[in-house]
Design a protein around this motif. Structure first.
Motif, PDB file in Angstrom:
ATOM      1  N   ARG A 124      37.421  28.522  41.017  1.00 41.45           N
ATOM      2  CA  ARG A 124      37.639  28.633  39.578  1.00 41.45           C
ATOM      3  C   ARG A 124      36.589  29.543  38.957  1.00 41.45           C
ATOM      4  O   ARG A 124      35.418  29.258  39.118  1.00 41.45           O
ATOM      5  N   PRO A 125      36.934  30.583  38.194  1.00 40.39           N
ATOM      6  CA  PRO A 125      38.294  31.089  38.044  1.00 40.39           C
ATOM      7  C   PRO A 125      38.783  31.685  39.369  1.00 40.39           C
ATOM      8  O   PRO A 125      37.975  32.036  40.215  1.00 40.39           O
ATOM      9  N   GLY A 126      40.078  31.827  39.504  1.00 39.08           N
ATOM     10  CA  GLY A 126      40.651  32.231  40.790  1.00 39.08           C
ATOM     11  C   GLY A 126      40.695  33.738  40.994  1.00 39.08           C
ATOM     12  O   GLY A 126      40.188  34.515  40.183  1.00 39.08           O
ATOM     13  N   SER A 127      41.346  34.135  42.086  1.00 39.75           N
ATOM     14  CA  SER A 127      41.376  35.550  42.470  1.00 39.75           C
ATOM     15  C   SER A 127      42.162  36.415  41.483  1.00 39.75           C
ATOM     16  O   SER A 127      41.924  37.622  41.387  1.00 39.75           O
ATOM     17  N   LYS A 128      43.099  35.806  40.734  1.00 32.81           N
ATOM     18  CA  LYS A 128      43.900  36.588  39.789  1.00 32.81           C
ATOM     19  C   LYS A 128      43.000  37.185  38.700  1.00 32.81           C
ATOM     20  O   LYS A 128      43.028  38.394  38.439  1.00 32.81           O
ATOM     21  N   ALA A 129      42.169  36.331  38.090  1.00 33.06           N
ATOM     22  CA  ALA A 129      41.257  36.807  37.043  1.00 33.06           C
ATOM     23  C   ALA A 129      40.258  37.804  37.628  1.00 33.06           C
ATOM     24  O   ALA A 129      39.937  38.823  37.008  1.00 33.06           O
ATOM     25  N   LEU A 130      39.800  37.519  38.832  1.00 30.90           N
ATOM     26  CA  LEU A 130      38.800  38.381  39.465  1.00 30.90           C
ATOM     27  C   LEU A 130      39.374  39.779  39.704  1.00 30.90           C
ATOM     28  O   LEU A 130      38.730  40.788  39.408  1.00 30.90           O
ATOM     29  N   SER A 131      40.612  39.849  40.198  1.00 27.99           N
ATOM     30  CA  SER A 131      41.159  41.170  40.520  1.00 27.99           C
ATOM     31  C   SER A 131      41.427  41.981  39.248  1.00 27.99           C
ATOM     32  O   SER A 131      41.288  43.204  39.258  1.00 27.99           O
ATOM     33  N   VAL A 132      41.747  41.313  38.150  1.00 28.21           N
ATOM     34  CA  VAL A 132      41.920  42.048  36.880  1.00 28.21           C
ATOM     35  C   VAL A 132      40.572  42.558  36.384  1.00 28.21           C
ATOM     36  O   VAL A 132      40.428  43.719  35.990  1.00 28.21           O
ATOM     37  N   ALA A 133      39.564  41.692  36.430  1.00 24.78           N
ATOM     38  CA  ALA A 133      38.255  42.069  35.888  1.00 24.78           C
ATOM     39  C   ALA A 133      37.581  43.160  36.717  1.00 24.78           C
ATOM     40  O   ALA A 133      36.699  43.860  36.233  1.00 24.78           O
ATOM     41  N   GLN A 134      37.993  43.297  37.967  1.00 27.84           N
ATOM     42  CA  GLN A 134      37.383  44.328  38.834  1.00 27.84           C
ATOM     43  C   GLN A 134      37.992  45.703  38.624  1.00 27.84           C
ATOM     44  O   GLN A 134      37.535  46.678  39.195  1.00 27.84           O
ATOM     45  N   ASP A 135      39.058  45.774  37.849  1.00 33.89           N
ATOM     46  CA  ASP A 135      39.813  47.011  37.748  1.00 33.89           C
ATOM     47  C   ASP A 135      40.021  47.341  36.277  1.00 33.89           C
ATOM     48  O   ASP A 135      40.778  46.661  35.587  1.00 33.89           O
ATOM     49  N   ARG A 136      39.363  48.392  35.798  1.00 40.24           N
ATOM     50  CA  ARG A 136      39.422  48.706  34.368  1.00 40.24           C
ATOM     51  C   ARG A 136      40.841  49.025  33.896  1.00 40.24           C
ATOM     52  O   ARG A 136      41.161  48.831  32.725  1.00 40.24           O
ATOM     53  N   LEU A 137      41.684  49.545  34.795  1.00 41.43           N
ATOM     54  CA  LEU A 137      43.064  49.846  34.391  1.00 41.43           C
ATOM     55  C   LEU A 137      43.846  48.554  34.166  1.00 41.43           C
ATOM     56  O   LEU A 137      44.528  48.392  33.157  1.00 41.43           O
ATOM     57  N   LYS A 138      43.717  47.610  35.120  1.00 43.28           N
ATOM     58  CA  LYS A 138      44.423  46.327  34.974  1.00 43.28           C
ATOM     59  C   LYS A 138      43.942  45.601  33.714  1.00 43.28           C
ATOM     60  O   LYS A 138      44.727  44.973  33.007  1.00 43.28           O
ATOM     61  N   GLU A 139      42.644  45.731  33.471  1.00 42.59           N
ATOM     62  CA  GLU A 139      42.033  45.080  32.306  1.00 42.59           C
ATOM     63  C   GLU A 139      42.618  45.632  31.001  1.00 42.59           C
ATOM     64  O   GLU A 139      42.997  44.887  30.098  1.00 42.59           O
ATOM     65  N   LYS A 140      42.735  46.944  30.946  1.00 43.08           N
ATOM     66  CA  LYS A 140      43.277  47.579  29.738  1.00 43.08           C
ATOM     67  C   LYS A 140      44.733  47.178  29.545  1.00 43.08           C
ATOM     68  O   LYS A 140      45.168  46.900  28.434  1.00 43.08           O
ATOM     69  N   TRP A 141      45.503  47.135  30.655  1.00 42.89           N
ATOM     70  CA  TRP A 141      46.914  46.776  30.519  1.00 42.89           C
ATOM     71  C   TRP A 141      47.069  45.325  30.095  1.00 42.89           C
ATOM     72  O   TRP A 141      47.969  44.992  29.314  1.00 42.89           O
ATOM     73  N   LEU A 142      46.211  44.473  30.593  1.00 40.77           N
ATOM     74  CA  LEU A 142      46.251  43.065  30.172  1.00 40.77           C
ATOM     75  C   LEU A 142      46.049  42.992  28.655  1.00 40.77           C
ATOM     76  O   LEU A 142      46.810  42.327  27.944  1.00 40.77           O
ATOM     77  N   ALA A 143      45.045  43.709  28.155  1.00 45.01           N
ATOM     78  CA  ALA A 143      44.762  43.685  26.713  1.00 45.01           C
ATOM     79  C   ALA A 143      45.957  44.222  25.933  1.00 45.01           C
ATOM     80  O   ALA A 143      46.383  43.630  24.936  1.00 45.01           O
ATOM     81  N   ARG A 144      46.530  45.327  26.412  1.00 45.56           N
ATOM     82  CA  ARG A 144      47.693  45.913  25.714  1.00 45.56           C
ATOM     83  C   ARG A 144      48.877  44.938  25.729  1.00 45.56           C
ATOM     84  O   ARG A 144      49.589  44.814  24.743  1.00 45.56           O
ATOM     85  N   ASP A 145      49.048  44.239  26.875  1.00 47.99           N
ATOM     86  CA  ASP A 145      50.156  43.261  26.960  1.00 47.99           C
ATOM     87  C   ASP A 145      49.983  42.138  25.950  1.00 47.99           C
ATOM     88  O   ASP A 145      50.960  41.507  25.545  1.00 47.99           O
ATOM     89  N   MET A 146      48.749  41.873  25.570  1.00 47.83           N
ATOM     90  CA  MET A 146      48.477  40.822  24.582  1.00 47.83           C
ATOM     91  C   MET A 146      48.705  41.343  23.168  1.00 47.83           C
ATOM     92  O   MET A 146      48.502  40.645  22.192  1.00 47.83           O
ATOM     93  N   GLY A 147      49.040  42.626  23.064  1.00 48.03           N
ATOM     94  CA  GLY A 147      49.215  43.232  21.753  1.00 48.03           C
ATOM     95  C   GLY A 147      47.906  43.742  21.174  1.00 48.03           C
ATOM     96  O   GLY A 147      47.845  44.108  20.000  1.00 48.03           O
ATOM     97  N   ALA A 148      46.852  43.781  21.995  1.00 47.49           N
ATOM     98  CA  ALA A 148      45.552  44.232  21.502  1.00 47.49           C
ATOM     99  C   ALA A 148      45.442  45.750  21.596  1.00 47.49           C
ATOM    100  O   ALA A 148      46.104  46.378  22.413  1.00 47.49           O
ATOM    101  N   MET A 149      44.575  46.325  20.756  1.00 47.92           N
ATOM    102  CA  MET A 149      44.282  47.751  20.872  1.00 47.92           C
ATOM    103  C   MET A 149      43.170  47.925  21.901  1.00 47.92           C
ATOM    104  O   MET A 149      42.314  47.049  22.069  1.00 47.92           O
ATOM    105  N   THR A 150      43.196  49.082  22.569  1.00 50.78           N
ATOM    106  CA  THR A 150      42.098  49.479  23.456  1.00 50.78           C
ATOM    107  C   THR A 150      41.839  50.957  23.154  1.00 50.78           C
ATOM    108  O   THR A 150      42.624  51.588  22.440  1.00 50.78           O
ATOM    109  N   ALA A 151      40.783  51.502  23.724  1.00 54.11           N
ATOM    110  CA  ALA A 151      40.609  52.954  23.686  1.00 54.11           C
ATOM    111  C   ALA A 151      41.831  53.581  24.357  1.00 54.11           C
ATOM    112  O   ALA A 151      42.451  52.962  25.234  1.00 54.11           O
TER     113      ALA A 151
END
Ligand code: AMP
Length: 358
Positions: A94-121
């Motif tokens: 805890r937290p599991g591999s799903k959160a870890l793999s997103v946090a390790q990859d800036r592209l996945k991180e940005k897409w997660l934020a965009r999927d939430m309806g958030a703005m990013t650079a």
């Protein structure tokens, strides 16, 4: 799973200051920690019940570690996902591999934020010098920032581009690793939200924190932050949606840029975070205890702040002022027990608290 009773053992991957402070927060709950780290002089070893020194790729060591703990967590996001996936087959992580793999990859991180309806650079991936030449200035206007997609922290693996003439030098900083080119956000301030999600899906967030960096390293965190209440609510709401989407368990940090009436998600950290250290002295339950509570399946603690606070990091020889700092009232001093001081190395921090105004 029901809550782990006192006496249970929490396994922590990584032995730096964050692990050290997790161990110190687990102790009053009667929980013990077992640290797994590759470095023989890890600061967390000084305070933990037990530890082992091994590489994250050493499966027999991971097997032995898993047998000795009830649950596993980690103190930094650069732990190899493969090690976490291996451990997940043996014990809850805890937290599991799903959160870890997103946090390790800036592209996945940005897409997660965009999927939430958030703005990013604005951003685009860049995998070669040719791609950078095609995209810099055209897809992403100058000024822009090139960052390695993976394994970056405290401004490492980043280069700013002001014009075409910066392209070659910026690409050299990437050392041929996949990169992300980001538009420069002209923000007014930087904030972060430190929040937690429990095993049962319960959610709790501390107030947003205002962060000031020096040379890309956090210098101070101030609470309360100067922030419109609507933006504060939006920041916490976005953090909660991300935690839910990642089926997250533990403390999560989400960093934002704040512009005029707008929020941009910068990055997430699947762990306790430097910008949450103020909770140690300004809240009854610190981020460290909150993380331990979450991963051990305990109820989340109160995030209420009883004092105003400014956290200041002590880098390199700044920690030599420990005696002067220890003499000051209303100041919580936290030193990490690191034997060797180097310029820019995080050696400790202090929280200066004052009575809460309003
Ligand atoms: P990061 O490693 O992404 O957190 O970046 C470190 C610091 O660089 C941030 O805290 C910002 O101060 C600055 N920075 C990073 N990305 C941007 C951006 N797209 N626009 C403006 N400043 C940025």
């Amino acid at each position: 799973m029901s809550a782990l009773p006192p006496g249970s053992v929490i396994g922590i991957l990584g032995g730096g200051q964050l692990a050290r402070m997790l161990v110190l927060a687990a102790a009053p709950l009667g929980l013990k920690c077992h640290i797994f780290a590759p470095e023989t002089d890890s600061p967390a070893f000084q305070v933990s019940a037990s530890h082992m020194v091994a590489q994250y790729t050493d499966e027999s060591a991971l097997l032995e570690f898993a047998a000795e703990v009830d649950v596993v967590t980690y103190e930094f996001e650069n732990v190899p996902v493969a090690a976490v996936e291996f451990l997940e087959k043996l014990k809850p992580v805890r937290p599991g591999s799903k959160a870890l793999s997103v946090a390790q990859d800036r592209l996945k991180e940005k897409w997660l934020a965009r999927d939430m309806g958030a703005m990013t650079a604005d951003f685009t991936s860049v995998d070669s010098l040719e791609e950078l030449r095609k995209r810099a200035g055209l897809m992403i206007e100058y000024p822009s920032i090139l960052k390695t997609t993976r394994l970056g922290y405290d401004g490492k693996g980043q280069a700013k581009l002001h014009s075409e003439s910066d392209i070659d030098a910026a690409w050299a900083v990437m050392k041929n690793q996949p990169a992300i080119l980001e538009g420069f956000v002209h923000f007014d301030r930087e904030i972060s939200v430190i929040c937690a999600r429990g095993v049962d899906g319960a959610f709790a967030a501390y107030e947003p924190t205002e962060n000031v960096h020096r040379n890309h390293i956090l210098h101070t965190s101030t609470v309360p932050a100067v922030l419109d209440v609507e933006l504060a609510i939006e920041a916490v709401y976005l953090a909660q949606r991300m935690a839910d989407t990642l089926e997250y368990v533990g403390v999560l940090a989400v960093e934002f840029f704040v512009g005029a009436h707008s929020l941009y998600v910068n990055e997430i950290a699947p762990r306790v975070h430097n910008s949450g250290h103020w909770t140690q002295d300004a809240c009854v339950v610190s981020q460290f205890e909150q993380h331990i509570r979450s991963v051990a399946g305990w109820p989340l603690g109160a995030t209420f702040r009883h004092s105003d606070v400014v956290m200041t990091n002590l880098l390199g020889d700044e920690a030599d002022a420990w005696e002067k700092l220890a003499n000051q009232p209303n100041l919580g001093l936290h030193l990490y027990g690191k034997a060797e001081s180097r310029p820019g190395r995080k050696m400790g921090h202090y929280n200066r608290i004052t009575p809460r105004q309003g």
